[in-house]
Design a protein around this motif. Structure first.
Motif, PDB file in Angstrom:
ATOM      1  N   GLU A  16       5.390 -31.048  82.290  1.00 39.57           N
ATOM      2  CA  GLU A  16       5.307 -31.526  80.686  1.00 39.57           C
ATOM      3  C   GLU A  16       3.780 -31.005  80.293  1.00 39.57           C
ATOM      4  O   GLU A  16       2.919 -31.534  80.629  1.00 39.57           O
ATOM      5  N   ILE A  17       4.147 -30.115  79.117  1.00 44.69           N
ATOM      6  CA  ILE A  17       2.763 -29.770  78.608  1.00 44.69           C
ATOM      7  C   ILE A  17       2.768 -30.670  77.356  1.00 44.69           C
ATOM      8  O   ILE A  17       3.412 -30.648  76.496  1.00 44.69           O
ATOM      9  N   THR A  18       1.364 -31.404  77.053  1.00 45.94           N
ATOM     10  CA  THR A  18       1.141 -32.073  75.901  1.00 45.94           C
ATOM     11  C   THR A  18       0.992 -31.163  74.863  1.00 45.94           C
ATOM     12  O   THR A  18       1.264 -31.348  73.565  1.00 45.94           O
ATOM     13  N   GLY A  19      -0.144 -30.263  75.014  1.00 48.64           N
ATOM     14  CA  GLY A  19      -0.501 -29.270  73.879  1.00 48.64           C
ATOM     15  C   GLY A  19      -1.685 -28.628  74.134  1.00 48.64           C
ATOM     16  O   GLY A  19      -2.350 -28.562  75.354  1.00 48.64           O
ATOM     17  N   TYR A  20      -2.187 -28.258  72.985  1.00 40.89           N
ATOM     18  CA  TYR A  20      -3.656 -27.595  72.967  1.00 40.89           C
ATOM     19  C   TYR A  20      -4.772 -27.832  71.875  1.00 40.89           C
ATOM     20  O   TYR A  20      -4.329 -28.241  71.027  1.00 40.89           O
ATOM     21  N   PHE A  21      -6.016 -27.725  72.319  1.00 40.22           N
ATOM     22  CA  PHE A  21      -7.081 -27.853  71.717  1.00 40.22           C
ATOM     23  C   PHE A  21      -7.821 -26.911  71.936  1.00 40.22           C
ATOM     24  O   PHE A  21      -8.028 -26.426  73.016  1.00 40.22           O
ATOM     25  N   SER A  22      -8.514 -26.025  70.808  1.00 37.89           N
ATOM     26  CA  SER A  22      -9.343 -25.039  70.871  1.00 37.89           C
ATOM     27  C   SER A  22     -10.166 -25.269  69.810  1.00 37.89           C
ATOM     28  O   SER A  22     -10.131 -25.785  68.660  1.00 37.89           O
ATOM     29  N   LYS A  23     -11.380 -24.753  69.665  1.00 39.36           N
ATOM     30  CA  LYS A  23     -12.460 -24.708  68.648  1.00 39.36           C
ATOM     31  C   LYS A  23     -11.921 -23.832  67.647  1.00 39.36           C
ATOM     32  O   LYS A  23     -12.317 -24.046  66.387  1.00 39.36           O
ATOM     33  N   SER A  24     -10.710 -22.950  67.947  1.00 43.24           N
ATOM     34  CA  SER A  24     -10.133 -22.226  66.834  1.00 43.24           C
ATOM     35  C   SER A  24      -8.749 -22.877  66.605  1.00 43.24           C
ATOM     36  O   SER A  24      -7.927 -22.693  67.500  1.00 43.24           O
TER      37      SER A  24
ATOM     38  N   SER B 292      -6.324 -38.264  75.640  1.00 42.77           N
ATOM     39  CA  SER B 292      -5.682 -39.627  75.590  1.00 42.77           C
ATOM     40  C   SER B 292      -4.179 -39.492  76.370  1.00 42.77           C
ATOM     41  O   SER B 292      -3.506 -40.384  76.914  1.00 42.77           O
ATOM     42  N   ASP B 293      -3.674 -38.464  75.580  1.00 39.80           N
ATOM     43  CA  ASP B 293      -2.171 -38.056  75.809  1.00 39.80           C
ATOM     44  C   ASP B 293      -1.751 -37.157  77.460  1.00 39.80           C
ATOM     45  O   ASP B 293      -0.793 -37.172  77.640  1.00 39.80           O
ATOM     46  N   SER B 294      -2.778 -36.844  77.947  1.00 44.04           N
ATOM     47  CA  SER B 294      -2.662 -36.127  79.051  1.00 44.04           C
ATOM     48  C   SER B 294      -3.343 -36.697  80.133  1.00 44.04           C
ATOM     49  O   SER B 294      -4.565 -37.422  80.306  1.00 44.04           O
ATOM     50  N   ASP B 295      -2.645 -36.415  81.556  1.00 39.74           N
ATOM     51  CA  ASP B 295      -3.225 -37.025  82.874  1.00 39.74           C
ATOM     52  C   ASP B 295      -4.033 -35.851  83.520  1.00 39.74           C
ATOM     53  O   ASP B 295      -4.862 -36.122  84.162  1.00 39.74           O
ATOM     54  N   THR B 296      -3.773 -34.790  82.836  1.00 40.46           N
ATOM     55  CA  THR B 296      -4.434 -33.486  83.588  1.00 40.46           C
ATOM     56  C   THR B 296      -4.945 -32.620  82.412  1.00 40.46           C
ATOM     57  O   THR B 296      -4.179 -32.493  81.641  1.00 40.46           O
ATOM     58  N   LEU B 297      -5.950 -32.207  82.356  1.00 41.05           N
ATOM     59  CA  LEU B 297      -6.560 -31.238  81.638  1.00 41.05           C
ATOM     60  C   LEU B 297      -6.899 -30.006  82.206  1.00 41.05           C
ATOM     61  O   LEU B 297      -7.725 -30.035  83.265  1.00 41.05           O
ATOM     62  N   PHE B 298      -6.436 -28.844  81.686  1.00 34.78           N
ATOM     63  CA  PHE B 298      -6.870 -27.520  82.076  1.00 34.78           C
ATOM     64  C   PHE B 298      -7.932 -26.854  81.111  1.00 34.78           C
ATOM     65  O   PHE B 298      -7.683 -26.759  79.963  1.00 34.78           O
TER      66      PHE B 298
END
Length: 118
Positions: free
Chosen positions: A25-33, A57-63
């Motif tokens: 399950e992929i929660t999504g993406y954050f980027s400076k762009s 908050s929504d993820s248990d694993t962050l890449f």
């Protein structure tokens, strides 16, 4: 596992798509762009995040899939957030997991993940 990506370049796009196609399950993406985060979220049919706090908050694993020179800057910000019981990974082939100095003492699990293409 609910995995989110900080950084929406080639590695984040590709790894997110691969993991999603293989049942993660992929929660999504954050980027400076925001534009690149939206493109990656659209590509993987996931969510665009506007803050690290929300994706954390929504993820248990962050890449963390930002350029190598930015990994420690992202970590310097993240380590002040609630990272207890979170898995924090980067995908750099040239930096070890020690970039996440003190992560284990803060209750996080820290990793270096080096994707490999054959």
């Amino acid at each position: 596992m609910r995995a989110g990506f900080i950084g929406a370049g080639k590695v984040g796009f590709s790894l997110g798509k691969y993991l999603k196609e293989n049942g993660v399950e992929i929660t999504g993406y954050f980027s400076k762009s925001p534009e690149s985060a939206k493109s990656a979220a659209d590509f993987t049919n996931t969510k665009l995040y506007k803050s690290i706090e929300n994706i954390l908050s929504d993820s248990d694993t962050l890449f963390i899939t930002v350029p190598d020179g930015q990994i420690s800057k992202v970590w310097d910000y993240m380590k002040n957030l609630d990272i207890k019981n979170k898995n924090i990974c980067h995908c750099s082939g040239s930096i070890s997991s020690t970039v996440f100095f003190d992560g284990e003492n803060l209750g996080a699990n820290i990793y270096s993940v080096h994707p490999y293409m054959q």
